[in-house]
Design an enzyme around this catalytic site. Structure first.
Site, mmCIF file in Angstrom:
data_model
loop_
_atom_site.group_PDB
_atom_site.id
_atom_site.type_symbol
_atom_site.label_atom_id
_atom_site.label_comp_id
_atom_site.label_asym_id
_atom_site.label_seq_id
_atom_site.Cartn_x
_atom_site.Cartn_y
_atom_site.Cartn_z
ATOM 1 N N SER A 258 -27.036 -11.113 2.803
ATOM 2 C CA SER A 258 -28.158 -11.824 3.344
ATOM 3 C C SER A 258 -27.579 -12.946 4.421
ATOM 4 O O SER A 258 -26.257 -14.347 4.060
ATOM 5 C CB SER A 258 -28.696 -13.157 2.086
ATOM 6 N N LYS A 259 -28.112 -12.847 5.829
ATOM 7 C CA LYS A 259 -27.846 -13.995 6.363
ATOM 8 C C LYS A 259 -28.398 -15.708 5.991
ATOM 9 O O LYS A 259 -28.144 -16.111 7.123
ATOM 10 C CB LYS A 259 -28.510 -13.685 7.801
ATOM 11 N N ARG A 260 -29.432 -15.750 5.099
ATOM 12 C CA ARG A 260 -29.167 -16.996 4.541
ATOM 13 C C ARG A 260 -28.953 -17.211 3.310
ATOM 14 O O ARG A 260 -29.381 -16.134 2.542
ATOM 15 C CB ARG A 260 -30.746 -17.068 4.761
#
Ligand code: GLU
Length: 495
Positions: A258-260
């Site tokens: 995940s980027k977040r």
């Protein structure tokens, strides 16, 4: 593979578009380890040509993160170097000059299509079931005529004149040979209408001018490889050695990491930004060790490795082509390990800011006494305030009086034990050994088990059952605090 040391120049080339992600940190680390292993140079280059996505905070996050991890760069922003500037927006004239070269040799052409036309074309191609992109409308324009239009100030971009047929094979050190069909490639924009290059042109030109020997970067750049290699050749250059690092997958093993940040089902924050790991009290030693194992291994067994060992052992041959799965438990395990390895003075030093951030008046001397008592009990430095709060708080947080009641005992026994403990503690010398002797003999006098004596005391002074070893704890807390808290506990039992 024998690589002459002066030949190794690698770079980490992030775009300052957002927070510094651990995926980027892994790329930076592999470049750093490779450079250090070969006695080469590790360059940091800021690829900030995408002004729309530029985030003014990103550079600070990045530099701070690299410093926290101890990934010191030999050339780059704030360090300087022979091949600078290392920030792409400070190199625009260089890219313009190379664009002119490509125009002159006919390997690039000016494109006057408006954004509206480009959008319509792309939509049309898509509707026809073809790859959306550019229909190469301006490719047929007479270059001289195009130059006149440009000189008159007509807005235009510059595109690469891609080969229309044939194929290109690129050798990747990790993935082997990769072949791309030229017919699937685009006439990609190299220079935008505002005179700022796209990533592709700036990246290729800089890698060449900065004498980069090996490109080690994330797998997501594989698709840009054929364009880049065509570009190198169009400029008359040999591309550097390529190595695309394996993807990092989510802990579930499904999907790209995940980027977040997200929350686990138990509510725990799953950090993904370097800054957050630092804030949570992960040690750089653990982060480096953990990140090194994300796609690389020494021998399939060895997990714990110091920075020096990683530098000595790192090789691209042992970078895996298959994706690596992120594992928070493994990182926690390593972090706990490195916390336990720290000399107490060093642990105290690192705990200090965490305790202060929690609002505790923590002085060095006190923290030095507390550190060994919690060293085995914390996974991250930010666990410390909760684990050690009773050492620093004037008033204990409220706890249930029932906690004071010892196993196989009742409130009456708790009270008698605490009253007796009060007496013993008022008289005893306040060292671990003396405290233990005094409290054991007190339990003997009352004819209760030592455990039945200790539990009420532990809860009275710590506010909970799970706490560091009792006698050391009492010693650090000191007589006055212990007596005051025991009095409070007795009052609690009475009401
Ligand atoms: N600026 C690109 C990035 O943000 C660099 C990719 C590369 O290393 O070539 O990852």
């Amino acid at each position: 593979m024998a690589i002459p040391s002066e030949a190794v120049r690698v770079r980490y080339a992030p775009s300052p578009t957002g927070d510094f992600h651990v995926g980027g940190a892994r790329t930076a680390l592999f470049n750093y380890l490779f450079a250090r292993h070969h006695g080469g140079r590790f360059v940091l280059r800021i690829e900030d040509t995408d002004q729309k996505r530029y985030n003014p905070e990103a550079l600070n996050w990045l530099l701070r993160g690299l410093r926290y991890l101890g990934l010191d760069w030999d050339e780059g922003p704030e360090t300087g170097g022979e091949y600078g500037p290392y920030v792409q927006t400070q190199r625009l004239e260089i890219y313009r000059e190379h664009t002119r070269r490509l125009l002159e040799s006919g390997r690039a052409y000016r494109c006057f299509c408006t954004p509206e036309r480009l959008e319509a074309v792309s939509r049309e191609l898509q509707e026809k079931g073809q790859n959306p992109g550019y229909d190469r409308f301006c490719r047929k324009l007479d270059p001289e005529e195009a130059a006149v239009r440009a000189a008159r100030g007509e807005a235009h971009t510059v595109r690469f004149r891609m080969a229309e047929s044939g194929e290109i094979t690129v050798h990747d050190l990790i993935r082997g040979d990769i072949t791309f069909q030229n017919a699937n490639l685009q006439d990609t924009v190299l220079m935008k209408s505002d005179g700022i290059p796209t990533y592709h042109l700036a990246n290729v030109v800089d890698d060449r001018l900065m004498k980069i020997s090996h490109i080690l970067r994330g797998d997501e750049w594989v698709n840009s490889l054929p364009l880049h290699v065509h570009l190198y050749r169009a400029l008359g250059w040999e591309p550097p050695v390529m190595a695309h690092l394996p993807l990092i997958l989510n802990p579930t093993g499904k999907g790209k990491m995940s980027k977040r940040e997200s929350r686990a089902p138990d509510g725990r924050v799953m950090p993904v930004f370097v800054r957050r790991f630092e804030e949570m009290g992960y040690l750089p030693e653990a982060m480096i060790n953990y990140l090194a194992l994300l796609g690389w291994s020494f021998d399939d067994r060895t997990e714990i490795m110091s920075r020096q060992e990683l530098i000595e052992r790192f090789s691209l041959e042992r970078v895996n082509a298959s994706p690596a799965v992120w594992n928070y438990e493994k990182l926690d395990h390593l972090n706990g390990y490195y916390i336990r390895q720290l000399p107490v003075t060093e642990l105290a030093e690192r705990l200090l800011p965490f305790l202060r951030a929690a609002g505790f008046e923590a002085d060095r001397e006190k923290v030095l006494k507390v550190a060994p008592l919690i060293q085995e009990r914390i996974t991250t430095l930010s666990d410390a305030p909760a684990v050690a709060n009773f050492f620093f708080l004037e008033e204990l947080p409220p706890y249930d009086a029932a906690e004071l009641v010892p196993a196989k005992g009742d409130a009456g026994m708790a009270r008698i034990a605490l009253e007796k403990a009060r007496e013993a503690l008022a008289a005893a010398g306040f060292t671990q050994a003396e405290l233990e002797a005094a409290l054991r003999s007190a339990a003997g006098d009352l004819k209760i088990k030592p455990g039945q004596m200790f539990q009420p005391i532990r809860v009275a002074v710590c506010g909970r059952k799970a706490a560091p070893p009792l006698f050391e704890t009492l010693e650090v807390l000191g007589r006055e605090t212990c007596l005051k808290r025991i009095d409070e506990a007795i009052r609690k039992l009475q009401s």
